[in-house]
Design a protein around this motif. Structure first.
Motif: not given
Length: 144
Positions: A22-26, A50-59, A98-108
């Motif tokens: 069972h996988r749960f992703s968004a 400290d300064p961070r990059q914050i991702g918003v996940v659709a779940v 922060t520090g991750l290779s992450a882009s809008v549309g990526d699976e979380v």
């Protein structure tokens, strides 16, 4: 049992030849810069040190993600484990990218191959079966 709990039962299961069933992703829907001292989420429960990059996940809890999941609960972006920050809302969560290779549309991955559901359950003070049972009808299901 205590040693198994501390490292996640998923590792134990994998050594026995079992696979995740069972996988749960968004999807990541936004990435925002947050400066030191700024807060994220309802009630400003998490503040950047400290300064961070914050991702918003659709779940959110409307999908069955546990509303009471605390900051620090593990998630994975592109196979790299990071953490939830701030409170879970009905339709979204925020995560530290922060520090991750992450882009809008990526699976979380909320739990599955990389993030052990037992680790998420432990962070939430519950068991994995309860997490599985809370998934609502909103998320798309894929049976493989």
């Amino acid at each position: 049992r205590d040693a198994q709990e501390s490292r996640g039962l998923g590792d134990v299961y994998k050594r026995q030849g079992l696979q995740v069933s069972h996988r749960f992703s968004a999807r990541l829907i936004a990435i925002n810069a947050v400066e030191a001292g700024e807060s994220v989420g309802y009630g400003a429960t998490w503040t950047a040190s400290d300064p961070r990059q914050i991702g918003v996940v659709a779940v959110g809890y409307g999908d069955g993600y546990p509303r009471h999941a605390p900051s620090g609960t593990p998630v994975a972006v592109n196979g790299v484990v990071t953490t939830l920050v701030g409170r879970v809302s009905m339709d979204m969560i925020t995560i530290d990218v922060t520090g991750l290779s992450a882009s809008v549309g990526d699976e979380v991955e909320l739990w599955g191959d990389v993030v052990d559901v037992d680790d998420v359950a432990r962070a939430c003070g519950t068991i994995s079966y309860e997490l599985f049972c809370q998934i609502t009808q909103r998320p798309e299901r894929t049976i493989v």
